[in-house]
Write a protein that holds these residues in place. Sequence first.
Motif, PDB file in Angstrom:
ATOM      1  N   GLU A 120       0.065   5.663   1.148  1.00 34.45           N
ATOM      2  CA  GLU A 120       1.179   5.694   2.113  1.00 34.45           C
ATOM      3  C   GLU A 120       2.137   6.840   1.809  1.00 34.45           C
ATOM      4  OE1 GLU A 120       5.049   3.163   3.633  1.00 34.45           O
ATOM      5  OE2 GLU A 120       3.373   2.042   2.756  1.00 34.45           O
TER       6      GLU A 120
ATOM      7  N   MET B 236       0.578  10.092   2.887  1.00 37.52           N
ATOM      8  CA  MET B 236       0.541  10.196   4.348  1.00 37.52           C
ATOM      9  C   MET B 236       1.916  10.549   4.894  1.00 37.52           C
ATOM     10  SD  MET B 236      -2.077   7.139   5.463  1.00 37.52           S
ATOM     11  CE  MET B 236      -2.095   7.614   7.210  1.00 37.52           C
ATOM     12  N   ARG B 237       2.943   9.963   4.330  1.00 42.05           N
ATOM     13  CA  ARG B 237       4.307  10.295   4.756  1.00 42.05           C
ATOM     14  C   ARG B 237       4.643  11.736   4.371  1.00 42.05           C
ATOM     15  NH1 ARG B 237       7.567   5.994   6.361  1.00 42.05           N
ATOM     16  NH2 ARG B 237       6.674   3.934   6.029  1.00 42.05           N
TER      17      ARG B 237
ATOM     18  N   TRP C 202       1.943   9.898   8.899  1.00 45.20           N
ATOM     19  CA  TRP C 202       2.308   8.485   8.996  1.00 45.20           C
ATOM     20  C   TRP C 202       2.922   8.251  10.359  1.00 45.20           C
ATOM     21  CZ3 TRP C 202       1.123   4.520   5.920  1.00 45.20           C
ATOM     22  CH2 TRP C 202       1.788   3.312   6.107  1.00 45.20           C
TER      23      TRP C 202
ATOM     24  N   THR D 233      -6.495   9.250  10.464  1.00 52.18           N
ATOM     25  CA  THR D 233      -5.271   8.828   9.790  1.00 52.18           C
ATOM     26  C   THR D 233      -4.678   7.558  10.411  1.00 52.18           C
ATOM     27  OG1 THR D 233      -4.019  10.424  11.116  1.00 52.18           O
ATOM     28  CG2 THR D 233      -4.674  11.112   8.880  1.00 52.18           C
ATOM     29  N   GLU D 234      -4.874   7.365  11.707  1.00 52.53           N
ATOM     30  CA  GLU D 234      -4.426   6.114  12.341  1.00 52.53           C
ATOM     31  C   GLU D 234      -5.257   4.950  11.811  1.00 52.53           C
ATOM     32  OE1 GLU D 234      -2.957   7.111  16.788  1.00 52.53           O
ATOM     33  OE2 GLU D 234      -5.089   7.494  16.405  1.00 52.53           O
TER      34      GLU D 234
ATOM     35  N   GLN E  28      -4.146   4.125   8.270  1.00 54.33           N
ATOM     36  CA  GLN E  28      -2.869   3.418   8.209  1.00 54.33           C
ATOM     37  C   GLN E  28      -2.939   2.011   8.779  1.00 54.33           C
ATOM     38  OE1 GLN E  28       0.437   5.464  10.070  1.00 54.33           O
ATOM     39  NE2 GLN E  28       1.736   3.655  10.000  1.00 54.33           N
TER      40      GLN E  28
ATOM     41  N   LEU F   4      -5.405   0.350   5.344  1.00 54.22           N
ATOM     42  CA  LEU F   4      -4.274  -0.063   4.512  1.00 54.22           C
ATOM     43  C   LEU F   4      -3.851  -1.502   4.811  1.00 54.22           C
ATOM     44  CD1 LEU F   4      -1.940   3.079   4.310  1.00 54.22           C
ATOM     45  CD2 LEU F   4      -3.409   2.132   2.532  1.00 54.22           C
TER      46      LEU F   4
END
Length: 111
Positions: free
Chosen positions: A19, A22-23, A28, A52-53, A56, A60
């Motif tokens: 996370e 990604m941020r 994110w 990436t979607e 997340q 995750l």
Amino acid sequence: MSASTELFSEVADRLLGVEIEMRRIEVWSTEPPSAEALASSQPFCIDTLEFTEWLQFVFLERMRFIVEQGHGLPGVSGIAPMAEEHFRGRSESGDGLVRELEAIDTLLSDS
């Protein structure tokens, strides 16, 4: 601390690392995909989501649930190669994210 508890703790730490990365690279999202997009039957929701979607909102989320509930962890993971492929030729570098995912792959494969 038992080996199982330690493994869950290490996986949880790496999920947080994913996370954070990604941020940091600004992939994110604050807006979740539609329920229809998340309902895809294709691997990695490749037909409805960006990698990436999926990472997340599917990977995750599921892994956090597994860790929080103490359910059995997957015995194998191969997410890092998908991330490498996703970031190949893109302007943003996904190297840190790939390293975090490699660590998760290793943890799960060695468990």
